[in-house]
Design an enzyme around this catalytic site. Structure first.
Site, PDB file in Angstrom:
ATOM      1  N   LEU A   1     -16.138  30.222  98.923  1.00  0.00           N
ATOM      2  CA  LEU A   1     -16.317  28.875  98.378  1.00  0.00           C
ATOM      3  C   LEU A   1     -15.194  28.529  97.421  1.00  0.00           C
ATOM      4  CD1 LEU A   1     -17.996  26.296  97.612  1.00  0.00           C
ATOM      5  CD2 LEU A   1     -19.083  27.717  95.847  1.00  0.00           C
ATOM      6  N   SER A   2     -14.629  27.336  97.554  1.00  0.00           N
ATOM      7  CA  SER A   2     -13.679  26.779  96.591  1.00  0.00           C
ATOM      8  C   SER A   2     -12.481  27.717  96.412  1.00  0.00           C
ATOM      9  CB  SER A   2     -14.414  26.519  95.271  1.00  0.00           C
ATOM     10  OG  SER A   2     -13.648  25.737  94.403  1.00  0.00           O
TER      11      SER A   2
END
Length: 349
Positions: A153-154
């Site tokens: 994520l991210s």
């Protein structure tokens, strides 16, 4: 004129830094370790100075797959695992789980340094540390080297892009959630620009950093890309830039998916090889802000397609990305015992 331009650039950088910092003000560090993960201290030279946390189901069979999951900024490995439900799925389906964890000494927000050249080159920095962790897991647990997968994520998504680019022979497939393309930035100012206002490049321009990252000539990892249309931390345009990067390597066109469908605010696009293999897919979710799309079980603990725990950057949108990603990678439901499909082997790995 030069001084004016320099001051304008500095002012813009300050504003971008302030915007980024506001997004994470007061963000919790994630749940404390609940005992599901074990730390491995001695796995290699560890040039990136990362922590290695793992979950290995009891009586895991030799030849099982390995999933590498990378948390986002301000998160911990344990919190990310609990939110996504990765270790629960590992127990259910029979795969080993590796969760590298960033240290605040490396990055004050505990972001993986996806934009730093020294951390995103083959055999250097954080990328090399994670590669050493993978080697340790394959060796110690006799896992299948053809079925190694990575997701994040991210900033973890940005590091997933770097790992897929630097070690395409290691990873059969990846899944990037609210992430960024490999080579999108090589400094902190460029990272802010890429997050908030990504450059729109041609497919070949996006593919070039991946081609240059190793001597690999294919086959290339398959890719699943997830993005929220309501994301104010990583601009939604990054999703198509990631897709361009990998579709070019697979000889596919972003504008010509094999199929596209929209329902209940979710758009799913799919690109297929001539033999029908799923090479790439993309999910765009209208209601999703910055985080992992989840469908937590609530009272329906055993409900099919539900897992995880909602919280900061773990967002209940009625769709479990954990299940969908495993399906794209080629998992089968356990029947007489945990097993996955041989999709990775058919991919030539």
């Amino acid at each position: 004129m030069t001084v004016t331009l320099a001051l304008h650039g500095l002012d813009r950088l300050i504003r971008l830094r302030q915007r980024w910092s506001r997004l994470f003000v007061g963000a919790p560090e994630g749940p404390a370790d609940d005992g599901r993960l074990n730390e491995i201290a001695d796995f290699g030279e560890n040039p990136g100075a990362l922590r290695m946390l793992v979950h290995v189901p009891a009586a895991l069979r030799p030849g099982a797959p390995l999933v590498v999951a990378l948390h986002g900024c301000t998160q911990t490995a344990a919190g990310y695992d609990r939110g996504c439900g990765w270790s629960a799925m590992a127990d259910r389906l029979g795969f080993a789980l590796l969760l590298p964890e960033q240290r605040s000494e490396n990055n004050p927000k505990r972001c993986f340094n996806w934009f730093a050249p020294d951390d995103t080159r083959r055999d250097s920095g954080e990328a090399a540390s994670i590669r050493q962790m993978v080697d340790h897991m394959l060796r110690e647990h006799r896992l299948d080297p053809r079925r190694v997968f990575v997701t994040g994520l991210s900033a973890g998504g940005g590091m997933s892009s770097a790992l897929l680019a630097c070690y395409p022979e290691v990873f059969a497939a990846g899944a990037i959630l609210a992430g960024l393309p490999h080579g999108a930035a090589a400094s902190v100012p460029q990272a802010f620009e890429a997050m908030f206002q990504p450059k729109i490049l041609s497919a070949e321009e996006r593919a070039a950093p991946v081609r240059a990252a190793s001597g690999h000539a294919g086959p290339w990892p398959r890719i699943s890309v997830w993005q929220g249309a309501a994301d104010r931390t990583v601009a939604p345009a990054n999703a198509d830039e990631i897709l361009k990067q990998w579709l070019a390597l697979h000889g596919q066109d972003l504008e010509q998916p094999a199929g596209s469908a929209t329902a209940d605010g979710v758009t799913h696009r799919l690109w297929l090889a001539p033999d029908g293999r799923r090479l790439a897919e993309a999910y765009s979710i209208d209601s999703l802000a910055h985080g992992v799309p989840l469908h937590p079980p609530g009272e329906a603990q055993e409900h099919e397609g539900r897992i995880g725990e909602a919280g900061p950057y773990m967002l209940d949108v009625g769709l479990s990305s954990t299940h969908a990603i495993l399906d794209f990678w080629g998992r089968h439901r356990p029947r007489k015992g945990p097993s996955w499909s041989a999709a990775a082997a058919r991919h030539g790995r």
